[in-house]
Design a protein around this motif. Structure first.
Motif, PDB file in Angstrom:
ATOM      1  N   ALA A   1       0.815  -1.228   0.000  1.00 57.39           N
ATOM      2  CA  ALA A   1       0.000   0.000   0.000  1.00 57.39           C
ATOM      3  C   ALA A   1       0.840   1.266   0.000  1.00 57.39           C
ATOM      4  O   ALA A   1       0.322   2.357  -0.201  1.00 57.39           O
ATOM      5  N   GLY A   2       2.143   1.128   0.238  1.00 57.18           N
ATOM      6  CA  GLY A   2       3.000   2.297   0.437  1.00 57.18           C
ATOM      7  C   GLY A   2       2.980   3.267  -0.725  1.00 57.18           C
ATOM      8  O   GLY A   2       2.530   2.955  -1.820  1.00 57.18           O
ATOM      9  N   GLY A   3       3.508   4.445  -0.448  1.00 59.95           N
ATOM     10  CA  GLY A   3       3.508   5.506  -1.458  1.00 59.95           C
ATOM     11  C   GLY A   3       2.792   6.714  -0.915  1.00 59.95           C
ATOM     12  O   GLY A   3       2.184   6.648   0.153  1.00 59.95           O
ATOM     13  N   GLY A   4       2.895   7.804  -1.616  1.00 58.53           N
ATOM     14  CA  GLY A   4       2.273   9.029  -1.131  1.00 58.53           C
ATOM     15  C   GLY A   4       3.172   9.747  -0.151  1.00 58.53           C
ATOM     16  O   GLY A   4       4.388   9.517  -0.108  1.00 58.53           O
ATOM     17  N   ARG A   5       2.555  10.580   0.649  1.00 60.89           N
ATOM     18  CA  ARG A   5       3.293  11.499   1.501  1.00 60.89           C
ATOM     19  C   ARG A   5       4.044  10.790   2.625  1.00 60.89           C
ATOM     20  O   ARG A   5       3.444  10.037   3.402  1.00 60.89           O
TER      21      ARG A   5
ATOM     22  N   GLY B   1      10.403   5.834   3.100  1.00 62.62           N
ATOM     23  CA  GLY B   1       9.819   4.495   3.244  1.00 62.62           C
ATOM     24  C   GLY B   1       8.749   4.394   4.320  1.00 62.62           C
ATOM     25  O   GLY B   1       8.149   3.331   4.507  1.00 62.62           O
ATOM     26  N   LYS B   2       8.497   5.477   5.054  1.00 66.98           N
ATOM     27  CA  LYS B   2       7.448   5.464   6.090  1.00 66.98           C
ATOM     28  C   LYS B   2       6.397   6.489   5.705  1.00 66.98           C
ATOM     29  O   LYS B   2       6.595   7.699   5.848  1.00 66.98           O
ATOM     30  N   THR B   3       5.274   6.011   5.165  1.00 65.98           N
ATOM     31  CA  THR B   3       4.242   6.909   4.638  1.00 65.98           C
ATOM     32  C   THR B   3       2.962   6.819   5.471  1.00 65.98           C
ATOM     33  O   THR B   3       2.713   5.825   6.166  1.00 65.98           O
ATOM     34  N   TRP B   4       2.154   7.866   5.365  1.00 65.94           N
ATOM     35  CA  TRP B   4       0.853   7.877   6.053  1.00 65.94           C
ATOM     36  C   TRP B   4      -0.035   6.748   5.535  1.00 65.94           C
ATOM     37  O   TRP B   4      -0.678   6.047   6.301  1.00 65.94           O
ATOM     38  N   ARG B   5      -0.040   6.593   4.207  1.00 65.69           N
ATOM     39  CA  ARG B   5      -0.921   5.579   3.618  1.00 65.69           C
ATOM     40  C   ARG B   5      -0.500   4.166   4.027  1.00 65.69           C
ATOM     41  O   ARG B   5      -1.334   3.340   4.421  1.00 65.69           O
TER      42      ARG B   5
END
Ligand code: CTP
Ligand code: K
Ligand code: MG
Length: 180
Positions: A26-30, A47-51
């Protein structure tokens, strides 16, 4: 005896095992740190995203509820008294696993490791420590009843093995950039 310990340890840890793998998909985004640096390196990194964190936590909780739905037939089939997840415990395990992984990234950046660098030991157990501490915090009765010392011992030995196997598999399948 050992078989029932392994079954209980694995079952109870599934809500902590799933989030990091779901986050990879699911990673990616902000990024959580918004690109900010601290002492010459990223606070956490891209590598640590909200999503990834939100989806990972949600998937961990949903999987725990799915296990609750089949806990009786599975217990009967295995001849083991598997635990039902309190909602608070499921949330604690899933979110705590993500927090442990985020904490490890913080430590990696402080020690000069770029995103994706390995940190043997920390990589395999960060989410275990995060999951168990946070479950203990939000659901102390449930957590101490399920994670007895023998179950904990199995978790500490079994988790690194499972971690290595799943990450090598995810790498081989092209889902992950590094095999750790
Ligand atoms: N991921 C995410 N959010 C998280 C955890 C993971 O989006 N809280 C996603 C990212 O796409 C990340 C991938 O899952 O790149 C793999 O996770 P992990 O190996 O933990 O991150 P790394 O990219 O290796 O970064 P780090 O060195 O900080 O661990
Ligand atoms: K990690
Ligand atoms: Mg990584």
């Amino acid at each position: 005896m050992v078989g029932s310990l392994v079954a209980t340890a694995f079952w109870a840890m599934v809500p902590a095992y799933v989030p990091n793998n779901a986050a990879v998909l699911a990673g990616g985004g902000r990024p959580i740190d918004g690109g900010r640096e601290w002492r010459g390196a990223r606070l956490l990194g891209d590598g640590k995203t909200w999503r990834g964190t939100a989806v990972g936590t949600a998937v961990g909780v949903v999987v725990a509820l799915a296990l609750n739905a089949v806990v009786d037939p599975t217990s009967a089939a295995l001849g083991v008294d598997l635990p039902t997840f309190e909602l608070r415990a499921a949330l604690g395990l899933a979110f705590g696993a993500m927090i442990g992984d985020i904490g490890a990234s913080f430590l990696k950046r402080r020690s000069g490791r770029e995103r994706g660098a390995s940190f043997p030991g920390l990589d395999q157990l960060d989410f275990v420590v995060g999951a168990l501490l946070s479950a203990l915090l939000v659901a102390p009765g449930w957590t101490t009843a399920v994670f007895t010392l023998p179950v904990l011992a199995v978790v500490v030995v079994m988790t690194p093995v499972l971690h290595v196997v799943t990450n090598v598999a995810a790498y081989a399948l092209g889902l992950k950039n590094e095999p750790w």
